[in-house]
Design a protein around this motif. Structure first.
Motif, PDB file in Angstrom:
ATOM      1  N   GLN A   4       0.810  -1.207   0.000  1.00 22.30           N
ATOM      2  CA  GLN A   4       0.000   0.000   0.000  1.00 22.30           C
ATOM      3  C   GLN A   4       0.845   1.260   0.000  1.00 22.30           C
ATOM      4  OE1 GLN A   4      -1.874  -0.818   3.877  1.00 22.30           O
ATOM      5  NE2 GLN A   4      -1.411   1.266   4.378  1.00 22.30           N
ATOM      6  N   GLU A   8       3.324   5.459  -3.351  1.00 23.24           N
ATOM      7  CA  GLU A   8       3.323   6.857  -2.951  1.00 23.24           C
ATOM      8  C   GLU A   8       4.263   7.657  -3.843  1.00 23.24           C
ATOM      9  OE1 GLU A   8       4.094   7.345   1.164  1.00 23.24           O
ATOM     10  OE2 GLU A   8       2.587   5.893   1.784  1.00 23.24           O
ATOM     11  N   GLY A  50       0.048   6.766  -8.140  1.00 27.67           N
ATOM     12  CA  GLY A  50      -0.718   6.831  -6.912  1.00 27.67           C
ATOM     13  C   GLY A  50      -1.157   5.479  -6.380  1.00 27.67           C
ATOM     14  N   PRO A  51      -1.938   5.490  -5.318  1.00 29.90           N
ATOM     15  CA  PRO A  51      -2.331   4.245  -4.634  1.00 29.90           C
ATOM     16  C   PRO A  51      -3.297   3.387  -5.425  1.00 29.90           C
ATOM     17  CG  PRO A  51      -3.442   6.112  -3.647  1.00 29.90           C
ATOM     18  CD  PRO A  51      -2.445   6.675  -4.607  1.00 29.90           C
ATOM     19  N   TYR A  67      -8.247  12.168 -12.136  1.00 29.30           N
ATOM     20  CA  TYR A  67      -8.704  10.869 -11.662  1.00 29.30           C
ATOM     21  C   TYR A  67      -8.008   9.727 -12.407  1.00 29.30           C
ATOM     22  CZ  TYR A  67     -12.806  12.664  -9.023  1.00 29.30           C
ATOM     23  OH  TYR A  67     -13.641  13.275  -8.120  1.00 29.30           O
ATOM     24  N   THR A  77      -5.022  10.933  -0.327  1.00 32.16           N
ATOM     25  CA  THR A  77      -4.679   9.534  -0.559  1.00 32.16           C
ATOM     26  C   THR A  77      -3.484   9.114   0.295  1.00 32.16           C
ATOM     27  OG1 THR A  77      -3.355  10.167  -2.495  1.00 32.16           O
ATOM     28  CG2 THR A  77      -5.618   9.485  -2.887  1.00 32.16           C
ATOM     29  N   HIS A  78      -2.528  10.013   0.498  1.00 29.34           N
ATOM     30  CA  HIS A  78      -1.380   9.701   1.350  1.00 29.34           C
ATOM     31  C   HIS A  78      -1.847   9.449   2.792  1.00 29.34           C
ATOM     32  CE1 HIS A  78       2.761   9.742   2.763  1.00 29.34           C
ATOM     33  NE2 HIS A  78       2.417  10.609   3.692  1.00 29.34           N
ATOM     34  N   GLN A  81      -3.400   6.038   3.007  1.00 31.52           N
ATOM     35  CA  GLN A  81      -2.359   5.021   2.981  1.00 31.52           C
ATOM     36  C   GLN A  81      -1.710   4.841   4.349  1.00 31.52           C
ATOM     37  OE1 GLN A  81      -0.064   6.793  -0.262  1.00 31.52           O
ATOM     38  NE2 GLN A  81      -0.251   4.876  -1.389  1.00 31.52           N
ATOM     39  N   ASP A  92     -16.983   7.427   3.103  1.00 38.35           N
ATOM     40  CA  ASP A  92     -16.723   8.579   2.247  1.00 38.35           C
ATOM     41  C   ASP A  92     -18.052   9.275   1.998  1.00 38.35           C
ATOM     42  OD1 ASP A  92     -15.984  10.393   0.236  1.00 38.35           O
ATOM     43  OD2 ASP A  92     -14.493   9.015  -0.582  1.00 38.35           O
ATOM     44  N   TYR A  99     -13.186   8.052  -6.423  1.00 44.12           N
ATOM     45  CA  TYR A  99     -11.725   7.920  -6.464  1.00 44.12           C
ATOM     46  C   TYR A  99     -11.154   7.533  -5.102  1.00 44.12           C
ATOM     47  CZ  TYR A  99      -6.818   9.153  -7.228  1.00 44.12           C
ATOM     48  OH  TYR A  99      -5.442   9.118  -7.307  1.00 44.12           O
ATOM     49  N   HIS A 100     -11.542   8.261  -4.051  1.00 40.74           N
ATOM     50  CA  HIS A 100     -11.018   7.951  -2.719  1.00 40.74           C
ATOM     51  C   HIS A 100     -11.636   6.671  -2.155  1.00 40.74           C
ATOM     52  CE1 HIS A 100      -8.708  11.551  -2.704  1.00 40.74           C
ATOM     53  NE2 HIS A 100      -9.755  12.337  -2.712  1.00 40.74           N
ATOM     54  N   THR A 103      -9.612   3.971  -3.674  1.00 44.54           N
ATOM     55  CA  THR A 103      -8.316   3.958  -2.988  1.00 44.54           C
ATOM     56  C   THR A 103      -8.427   3.204  -1.667  1.00 44.54           C
ATOM     57  OG1 THR A 103      -7.681   6.089  -3.958  1.00 44.54           O
ATOM     58  CG2 THR A 103      -6.521   5.415  -1.968  1.00 44.54           C
TER      59      THR A 103
END
Length: 271
Positions: A4, A8, A50-51, A67, A77-78, A81, A92, A99-100, A103
């Motif tokens: 995961q 990054e 990205g993730p 996206y 996103t960081h 993670q 959410d 998107y999130h 993730t």
């Protein structure tokens, strides 16, 4: 390095900050939308950064360009993670196209769960498409608005940027498509139906002033989220949200990449 974390990209946060700064220049956002909405409609991309790297994303030109590249809101996103783990639950609220949520679904794995709430039925349908493309059954999509009561509200859809669509009376009235009635839920109602989240993310264009009081039971109880990530819209909403979360056992923290004027990060205070 864990699966995961190996995706990054430290450079993404300075890039996103520069992009956000440029967009604040008068007229710049409309120009940006014009440039980034010319090609790719309907094409399915493999995300390269990205993730969510390696997953697929169907491009819709009216959605944010970043996206399908995997560089959208890297500060958020960081954070996911770093603080989500396998088997966790993530909520959410104001999930947009997911998107999130996607993730988070990748991070928490098949034994974890994601609850994604999005009131715009067209955007929620797009989220269903993205989830199906990636075969992620651990995401539940709810086409509702989060408010202080269960019922219905008038929802104003922005035809310039669907991320700014909002409940009538609190935003989204400029440059809108036809309004529509959408069902509402509350945080406490969600907590009766789904596992309590480890992280609750909320970005609902001003309705946070209604949604938080609608979560009094969850946010006062023993299963309250460990982390709150709340987008605030306007100074009144920012002050209200700060006071509310502090009164409910949270402390506000500064996190690189988050702008405290518009993004509040709160964690449970140590006992």
């Amino acid at each position: 390095m864990s699966e995961q974390h190996k995706h990054e990209r430290p450079y993404a946060q300075p890039f996103w900050k520069l992009k956000s700064t440029i967009e604040k220049i008068p007229g710049a956002f409309r120009l940006y939308k014009f440039i980034t909405s010319r090609t790719g409609e309907g094409k399915i991309y493999t995300v390269s950064h990205g993730p969510v790297s390696g997953l697929r994303w169907k491009r819709y030109n009216r959605l944010p360009y970043w996206y399908h590249i995997g560089l959208y809101e890297p500060q958020l996103t960081h954070y996911l993670q770093r603080h989500l783990r396998p088997n966790d639950t993530y909520w959410d609220l104001g999930a947009h196209a997911g998107y999130h949520a996607i993730t988070a679904a990748r991070i928490v794995g098949p034994q974890g769960s994601v609850v994604a709430v999005e009131p715009d039925p067209e955007i929620a349908a797009i989220m269903h498409e993205q989830i199906a493309l990636n075969e992620l059954p651990n995401i539940t999509v709810l086409p509702e608005a989060v408010a202080d009561t269960v019922g219905a509200v008038t929802f104003m859809r922005s035809d310039l940027d669907s991320r700014t669509s909002a409940i009538a009376g609190i935003g989204g009235e400029k440059g809108t498509a036809a309004p529509l009635e959408v069902p509402t839920t509350t945080i406490d109602t969600l907590s009766e139906q789904y596992p309590a989240p480890h992280i609750l993310k909320m970005d609902i264009e001003g309705a946070e002033i209604f949604a938080l009081p609608g979560g009094e039971h969850l946010l006062s109880g023993s299963h309250k989220p460990a982390h709150l990530l709340i987008g605030v819209h306007g100074e009144h909403a920012r002050r209200f949200t700060m006071e509310f979360v502090q009164d409910h056992g949270y402390q506000l923290i500064a996190v690189p990449g988050f702008e405290p004027e518009v993004n509040l990060v709160a964690v449970l205070r140590a006992a």
